[in-house]
Motif scaffolding. Structure first.
Motif, PDB file in Angstrom:
ATOM      1  N   ALA A 174      -2.399   9.998  -4.859  1.00  0.00           N
ATOM      2  CA  ALA A 174      -3.532   9.076  -4.234  1.00  0.00           C
ATOM      3  C   ALA A 174      -2.935   7.788  -3.544  1.00  0.00           C
ATOM      4  O   ALA A 174      -1.734   7.514  -3.459  1.00  0.00           O
ATOM      5  N   TYR A 175      -3.742   7.052  -2.719  1.00  0.00           N
ATOM      6  CA  TYR A 175      -3.458   5.938  -2.117  1.00  0.00           C
ATOM      7  C   TYR A 175      -3.709   4.741  -2.882  1.00  0.00           C
ATOM      8  O   TYR A 175      -4.839   4.422  -3.631  1.00  0.00           O
ATOM      9  N   TYR A 176      -2.719   3.694  -3.355  1.00  0.00           N
ATOM     10  CA  TYR A 176      -2.911   2.535  -4.075  1.00  0.00           C
ATOM     11  C   TYR A 176      -2.550   1.319  -3.461  1.00  0.00           C
ATOM     12  O   TYR A 176      -1.760   1.261  -2.511  1.00  0.00           O
ATOM     13  N   MET A 177      -3.135   0.155  -4.103  1.00  0.00           N
ATOM     14  CA  MET A 177      -2.438  -1.169  -3.495  1.00  0.00           C
ATOM     15  C   MET A 177      -2.031  -1.791  -4.790  1.00  0.00           C
ATOM     16  O   MET A 177      -2.422  -1.581  -5.771  1.00  0.00           O
ATOM     17  N   ALA A 178      -0.779  -2.273  -4.669  1.00  0.00           N
ATOM     18  CA  ALA A 178       0.144  -2.893  -5.568  1.00  0.00           C
ATOM     19  C   ALA A 178       0.503  -4.403  -5.304  1.00  0.00           C
ATOM     20  O   ALA A 178       0.569  -4.744  -4.182  1.00  0.00           O
ATOM     21  N   TYR A 179       0.634  -4.975  -6.319  1.00  0.00           N
ATOM     22  CA  TYR A 179       1.068  -6.351  -6.181  1.00  0.00           C
ATOM     23  C   TYR A 179       1.960  -6.774  -7.541  1.00  0.00           C
ATOM     24  O   TYR A 179       1.510  -6.406  -8.536  1.00  0.00           O
ATOM     25  N   PHE A 206       0.813  -1.253  -0.008  1.00  0.00           N
ATOM     26  CA  PHE A 206      -0.063  -0.037  -0.064  1.00  0.00           C
ATOM     27  C   PHE A 206       0.845   1.295  -0.045  1.00  0.00           C
ATOM     28  O   PHE A 206       1.874   1.294   0.806  1.00  0.00           O
ATOM     29  N   PHE A 207       0.708   2.185  -0.856  1.00  0.00           N
ATOM     30  CA  PHE A 207       1.442   3.308  -1.090  1.00  0.00           C
ATOM     31  C   PHE A 207       0.708   4.685  -1.642  1.00  0.00           C
ATOM     32  O   PHE A 207      -0.319   4.591  -1.875  1.00  0.00           O
ATOM     33  N   PHE A 208       1.400   5.820  -1.229  1.00  0.00           N
ATOM     34  CA  PHE A 208       0.702   7.016  -1.856  1.00  0.00           C
ATOM     35  C   PHE A 208       1.357   7.304  -2.872  1.00  0.00           C
ATOM     36  O   PHE A 208       2.860   7.762  -2.749  1.00  0.00           O
TER      37      PHE A 208
END
Length: 294
Positions: free
Chosen positions: A268-273, A147-149
């Motif tokens: 914005a805030y994101y979820m990465a994989y 999770f990152f901004f």
């Protein structure tokens, strides 16, 4: 180094215990060894390192300067061995570990409340959640979800947007009552609390209102939004934070917004994989869970 020049784990354990107790006898009792065995292990370690680790002063054991330095390193090594061992122990036919990295305050305030029930629906998935404030390589760090901004871009990863950010100033009601806030610049009388990861925050907030103050970068600096929020609650000053991170305190009246101007962040805030893990069961299950709880 050649294998014969590397210290044994037994030697490291004996040294760490002896350094903690400043006694070979007490270290031996803790490790279920004889006093002579502990002394021999430490002696072999000193031979390997080519430095004395202890000295005796009036029959009492003391760490040498070299011993104090190596004690810190030894503890890191032992902690890493334990962590890696437990990491592998958590794998099995009926279980799997999902490594998740998150921003500290975001994880505590946004992510964790949304994990309630995940374990019951997915009992075979064990979450391993860690805080990360600095950029890192997901593959090297063995992270499957991050999770990152930012701008929504992560090398060799798929990114899912979670939420936008609205930044507002917050302070304790007691601080608010002591200051006549009739304009934005009046906030500088409260002390501007800074967050290390957002050094330009106050400058941008004032600039968005066509204002400038030499105090934009002045004030106590904190590593995380959580620390800044706690400082604001304690009356140390006014913090500039994402509204959703402070919503709980705002609803309870423990924090107030001293000036009603909010700044919408461009990021914005994101979820990465990782791209290659899209169909991995544990990753897919977690992504679906988060999407359902947005």
């Amino acid at each position: 180094m050649r294998r014969r020049h590397l210290p044994s784990l037994t030697g490291l354990h004996c040294f760490e215990a002896a350094a903690r107790h400043l006694s070979f006898t007490r270290a031996a009792d803790e490790l279920s060894l004889t006093q002579s065995a502990v002394s021999k292990q430490v002696s072999q370690l000193e031979t390997t390192l080519q430095h004395p680790l202890f000295r005796r002063v009036r029959k009492r054991l003391h760490l040498t300067p070299e011993g104090a330095v190596y004690l810190s390193e030894a503890r890191k090594i032992l902690a890493q061995v334990e962590m890696s061992t437990r990491y592998m122990q958590s794998y099995g036919v009926e279980s799997d570990v999902l490594n998740v990295a998150t921003l500290p305050t975001f994880g505590a305030r946004w992510l964790i409340p949304r994990l309630n029930g995940f374990r019951f629906k997915h009992p075979s998935i064990n979450l391993n959640i860690s805080n990360r404030s600095e950029p890192f390589d997901m593959q090297k760090e063995r992270i499957e979800i991050a999770f990152f901004f930012g701008h929504g871009v992560w090398p060799r990863a798929e990114c899912i947007k979670l939420l936008d950010e609205e930044v507002v100033p917050v302070c304790s009601p007691s601080v608010m009552s002591q200051t006549d806030v009739n304009e934005p610049l009046a906030l500088t009388k409260m002390i501007l609390l800074q967050v290390s990861t957002r050094p330009e925050a106050w400058h941008d907030w004032f600039e968005a209102q066509n204002l400038y103050t030499e105090h934009s970068y002045h004030g106590p600096r904190f590593d995380t939004f959580y620390m800044a929020l706690r400082a604001a609650r304690a009356g140390c000053g006014v913090a500039l934070v994402p509204r959703f991170l402070a919503q709980e305190e705002l609803d309870e009246g423990k924090l107030v917004i001293p000036w009603p101007f909010s700044l919408n962040s461009q990021d914005a805030y994101y979820m990465a994989y990782p791209e290659h893990m899209t169909e991995l069961h544990k990753v897919k299950s977690f992504i679906e869970w988060i999407k359902a709880h947005l």
